[in-house]
Design an enzyme around this catalytic site. Structure first.
Site, PDB file in Angstrom:
ATOM      1  N   HIS A   1     135.131  76.347   7.999  1.00 36.01           N
ATOM      2  CA  HIS A   1     136.154  76.438   9.035  1.00 36.01           C
ATOM      3  C   HIS A   1     136.295  77.866   9.524  1.00 36.01           C
ATOM      4  CE1 HIS A   1     139.101  75.343  11.841  1.00 36.01           C
ATOM      5  NE2 HIS A   1     139.747  76.423  11.509  1.00 36.01           N
TER       6      HIS A   1
ATOM      7  N   TYR B   1     136.178  80.516  13.463  1.00 31.62           N
ATOM      8  CA  TYR B   1     136.926  81.675  13.964  1.00 31.62           C
ATOM      9  C   TYR B   1     136.033  82.902  14.066  1.00 31.62           C
ATOM     10  CZ  TYR B   1     140.928  78.739  13.759  1.00 31.62           C
ATOM     11  OH  TYR B   1     141.782  77.704  13.984  1.00 31.62           O
TER      12      TYR B   1
ATOM     13  N   HIS C   1     134.152  67.877  21.197  1.00 33.41           N
ATOM     14  CA  HIS C   1     135.148  68.924  20.923  1.00 33.41           C
ATOM     15  C   HIS C   1     134.495  70.310  20.851  1.00 33.41           C
ATOM     16  CE1 HIS C   1     137.959  71.426  18.673  1.00 33.41           C
ATOM     17  NE2 HIS C   1     137.072  71.513  17.709  1.00 33.41           N
ATOM     18  N   PHE C   2     133.474  70.465  20.013  1.00 35.05           N
ATOM     19  CA  PHE C   2     133.048  71.856  19.791  1.00 35.05           C
ATOM     20  C   PHE C   2     132.123  72.395  20.879  1.00 35.05           C
ATOM     21  CE2 PHE C   2     130.272  69.711  16.506  1.00 35.05           C
ATOM     22  CZ  PHE C   2     129.075  69.878  17.170  1.00 35.05           C
ATOM     23  N   HIS C   3     131.671  71.532  21.804  1.00 33.40           N
ATOM     24  CA  HIS C   3     131.006  72.134  22.968  1.00 33.40           C
ATOM     25  C   HIS C   3     132.030  72.769  23.902  1.00 33.40           C
ATOM     26  CE1 HIS C   3     127.403  70.041  21.571  1.00 33.40           C
ATOM     27  NE2 HIS C   3     126.767  71.008  22.206  1.00 33.40           N
TER      28      HIS C   3
ATOM     29  N   ARG D   1     125.043  62.886  15.651  1.00 38.48           N
ATOM     30  CA  ARG D   1     123.876  63.136  14.806  1.00 38.48           C
ATOM     31  C   ARG D   1     123.005  61.914  14.604  1.00 38.48           C
ATOM     32  NH1 ARG D   1     125.990  67.010   9.864  1.00 38.48           N
ATOM     33  NH2 ARG D   1     125.553  68.907  11.007  1.00 38.48           N
TER      34      ARG D   1
END
Ligand code: HEM
Ligand code: CU
Ligand code: CU
Lengths: 557, 173, 67
Positions: free
Chosen positions: A228, A232, A379-381, A443
């Site tokens: 995690h 950041y 989300h993470f794109h 995936r």
């Protein structure tokens, strides 16, 4: 006179880091295009559905680990050099961390790409999370370890400059950019210890066959100890840009230096002890720690929400100085015709959307709806794939003239690039999110199964697949724009006459904040204590029954 | 420290939002029974011998009471047993407790579009209970990358009305 | 709405120097009403979307883990 004239040694180092980052971005981005077309069954001619996993490993490693790390070391080297006002202390040392990171990257990339070469006898289709017992070639793990150790040395380089600076300025406040670098790297040292232990103590001996069996839960937990905080590690450098450069690009000044420092302290303290939120669906992790992760993860929303206020108000300051007015109309007065500004601003808008889906992921039980579905890459794109990646691309437009002494080439293309990326990502990401709600997994090379029909809440499967495919193509086009601008500037940029590289002081400066914010020892102490509270018991329990047991045999892929 | 009054207001709102989210999640967790795996702590098993373990050597459905059945399931490259070669048949509106593990690598268990979601980790037993409200067929997807044929790893659950549930296929205790 | 072209001359004359027709706004004069409006709207949007997703998308789509 600009950065390259004042600090030629640092400028070369920064450029070298950027070049590696952009090569990784180019290859990784091409792999992204392959995935977007393959998953949606629009075009499956590049690779087989088995080789897909080699490509996916390459995409994750080259973008999330290599592109980010090299760009960040470059960017931070620039920030430290310019605010400490010193060249790197020892050129040999600086180049040695760079070379170590490059060697590590080449080793890891070789292991991954060899999987696409039939008969090479080498592969590492373990994805960038490399959970055992799936086993890749030892080069994969050794390379990653070198990349991480190299990044630790880079941090050492900056602390070295900082100490020299401190000796000459015993009472001064830490300049803001160096402050942000220091806090990012303190966090990085703490969290990457987890992955370093995982790789060096467990995975390397195991991949070399020195030990036979491995306990899958322990390495997985160590990975998320790191996993995690690493988000950041990607995000704080984007915040570095948004806090220290974006206000100026907007025509204004940073609203509050004190709150910027508070925000970075929050991230140092809370990033690592919340890794369990990636294990909400796992057996073997007690509910107590899942609840702890829920609460702490939602608390870490606070520094990001504070960032939203400080950054938007700094932009508003710029807009009002440029004559903007009204509650919302002031946004029209921002410089929407300047590529560096546009990229950062659009990245920020996408981050607001990604922040929402992140809040869902963080929320313990609703995560069961989306865990490991296409919602997650959706989300993470928006976060690492845009908030970070697009900010990095955009700020490159502003940094290149300082680093090369050349004018930015193809300014029109540079301006079109962030808008194109934004459109592509809007298409791809909204569709991935909605597919995830229907349960389409991430995936997988072929996410539509013979016996399973998805109950799609909004839209249709076909429509979403087209959005992913067209979005992926659009993103790839934007990436080419970026590479053309950067390549063009490097090789054919006209000498720059008047490089605009100054940053005005904040509206509310460090003198408005207590000195305790700069007390590194104190904040590191609290951060370590929180990590101990979160991790000592569960890790002790996993280690006590034997480091490698309950052990499973390796499964090479 | 200089903090503008709007910024103080925003920090207050942010804290409210955070408290609100935590409240919603805890409300869902306790009052609406929306839970996660790992409430019942599963035991550990040796992955290299689990296939000859008491329960996992005979995976399938067992009866605990008229309103409670349990399922022992093995996930392995690239099938669910039971679930893949023949569907897993279960009664509707009945408490079902799943126990799942893997002898080889990590796998995932997901019933798409629902709240059933678990990681299956060699050495650990993933345990959770649920109720299927409707008599219909549900899919199972392995959503944790497990190797070359990961995209073929799927299964099916046939949920039937309790009156039609055939008990002759149960595994004896 | 000022266009990028109209802003460019101000830029060239040095970043510290305010551009033609624009003004320097000090800390004491600056009231970020716009920011409050933007973040306030975001706050409302977050709450509404979160509640929709939680209580409609998630809670109504059984089966769930109940224990
Ligand atoms: C050209 C632009 C891009 C396209 C078309 C693209 C496309 C995709 C797609 C479709 C997936 C999902 C694959 C799957 O789950 O089966 C994916 C995964 C991923 N992408 Fe991207 N992407 C792009 C850029 C980026 C960038 C800039 C980053 C980060 C800096 C990034 C980081 C990742 C990561 C970390 C994964 C997850 C890999 C994994 O699950 O192991 N991508 N990408
Ligand atoms: Cu996380
Ligand atoms: Cu699988």
């Amino acid at each position: 006179m600009t950065f390259v004239n004042h600090y030629p040694k640092a400028a070369r180092l920064v450029k070298a880091n950027f070049i590696v980052a952009f090569v990784a971005l180019a290859i990784g981005g091409f792999f992204g295009l392959i995935q977007a077309l393959h998953r949606t069954d629009v075009f499956r001619g590049f690779v087989s559905s088995v080789e897909y996993y080699d490509v996916l490993t390459g995409h994750g490693v080259l973008l999330a680990l290599v592109f980010t790390t090299f760009f960040i070391t470059g960017l931070y080297q620039w920030g430290v050099t310019r605010t400490m006002e010193r060249e790197p202390e020892n050129t040999t040392f600086s180049w040695s961390w760079f070379v170590m990171m490059v060697v590590g990257t080449v080793m890891t990339a070789t292991a991954i790409l060899a999987g696409l070469v039939p008969g090479s006898g080498m592969s590492a289709a373990v994805l960038y999370t490399f959970y055992p017992p799936l086993q890749g070639h030892p080069l994969f793990y050794i390379g990653l370890a070198l990349l991480v150790v190299g990044s630790w040395m880079a941090g050492g380089d900056w602390f070295w400059s900082y100490r020299k600076w401190r000796a000459n300025n015993p009472d001064a406040r830490i300049p803001l950019q160096t402050y942000m670098v220091i806090f990012t790297w303190l966090m990085w040292y703490i969290c990457s210890l987890g992955v370093a232990l995982e790789v060096v103590v467990l995975l390397i001996p195991w991949s070399l066959g020195i030990v036979q069996k491995i306990d899958p839960l322990l390495p997985r937990t160590l990975f998320w100890f790191f996993g995690h905080a690493v988000v950041y590690f990607w995000l704080l450098p984007a915040y570095f840009v948004w806090y220290s450069i974006l206000p100026k690009l907007s025509g204004g000044r940073l609203f509050s230096d004190p709150l910027t420092r508070v925000v970075f302290i929050f991230f140092l303290l809370l990033s690592t002890p919340i890794g369990y939120h990636h294990q909400y669906a796992d057996p073997g992790i007690s509910l107590v720690y899942k609840m702890w992760a829920l609460i702490m993860t939602l608390v870490i929303l606070l520094p990001s929400l504070m960032t939203a206020f400080t950054v938007i108000s700094s932009m508003e300051h710029g807009a009002r100085q440029r004559g903007g007015s009204g509650y919302f109309a002031w946004m029209g007065a921002l410089p929407w015709g300047r590529p560096a500004f546009v990229g950062c601003a659009l990245a920020g808008i996408m981050f607001a959307a990604g922040g929402f889906s992140g809040m869902i992921n963080a929320s313990l039980n609703i995560d069961m709806l989306v865990h490991n579905t296409a919602w997650i890459p959706g989300h993470f794109h928006l976060t690492v794939g845009t908030a970070t990646a697009l900010t990095f691309m955009a700020i490159t437009y502003w940094l290149l003239p300082q680093l090369t002494g050349k004018e930015l080439k193809f300014k029109g293309l540079a301006l079109a690039q962030p808008y194109t990326w934004f459109i592509g990502m809007t298409l791809m990401s909204n569709a991935l999110h909605r597919q995830g709600l229907a349960g389409v997994p991430r995936r997988v090379s072929e996410p539509e199964y013979a016996g399973i029909s998805y109950d799609v809440p909004f839209g249709t499967m076909a429509e979403m697949n087209w959005q992913v495919a067209i979005g992926g193509i659009t993103l790839f086009v934007a990436l080419i724009f970026f590479l053309v601008v950067v390549g063009g500037t490097f090789w054919a940029g006209a000498p720059a006459t008047n490089v605009d590289d100054t940053i005005p002081p904040p509206l509310s400066g460090p003198e408005h904040s207590p000195k305790v914010l700069d007390n590194l020892k104190l904040w590191v102490g609290v951060a370590v204590a929180l990590v101990l509270i979160a991790y000592s018991l569960p890790l002790a329990e996993m280690v006590m029954d034997g480091l490698f047991s309950p052990g499973a045999f390796p499964a090479p892929v | 420290m200089h903090v503008h009054r709007f910024e103080k207001l925003w920090i207050g709102l942010s804290l409210l939002l955070i408290a609100g989210f935590i409240g919603i999640v805890l409300f869902g967790f306790t009052v609406m029974d929306l839970k996660v795996p790992g409430i019942e702590e599963g035991r550990q098993v040796d992955p290299t011998t689990v296939l000859s373990d008491e329960e996992f050597s005979r995976p399938g459905v067992r009866k605990i009471s008229d309103d409670h059945y349990e399922v022992y399931m093995i996930a392995q490259q690239f099938i669910f047993r039971p679930g893949s070669t023949q569907p897993l048949t279960l009664p509707a509106n009945t408490r079902i407790t799943f126990h799942m593990t893997a002898p080889d690598v990590m796998h995932g268990f997901e019933v798409p579009g629902s709240g059933l979601n678990a990681t299956i980790i060699p050495g650990q037993i993933a345990t959770f209970s649920t109720r299927f409200p409707e008599a219909k067929s549900y899919g199972i997807i392995c959503h944790q990358y497990c190797g070359a044929a990961h995209h073929n790893m799927q299964g099916k659950i046939n949920v039937v009305p309790p009156s039609e549930f055939d008990e002759s296929n149960l595994i004896s205790q | 709405m000022s266009t990028p072209e109209s802003a460019a001359p101000g830029k060239a004359s040095g970043p510290e120097a305010p551009s033609e027709g624009s003004k320097e706004i000090s800390l004491d004069e600056f009231e970020p009403y716009g920011t409050l409006a933007v973040t306030g709207s975001y706050f409302v949007l977050l709450l509404v979307l979160y509640a929709l997703l939680y209580f409609v998308e998630f809670a109504t789509h059984a089966p769930h883990i109940i224990d």
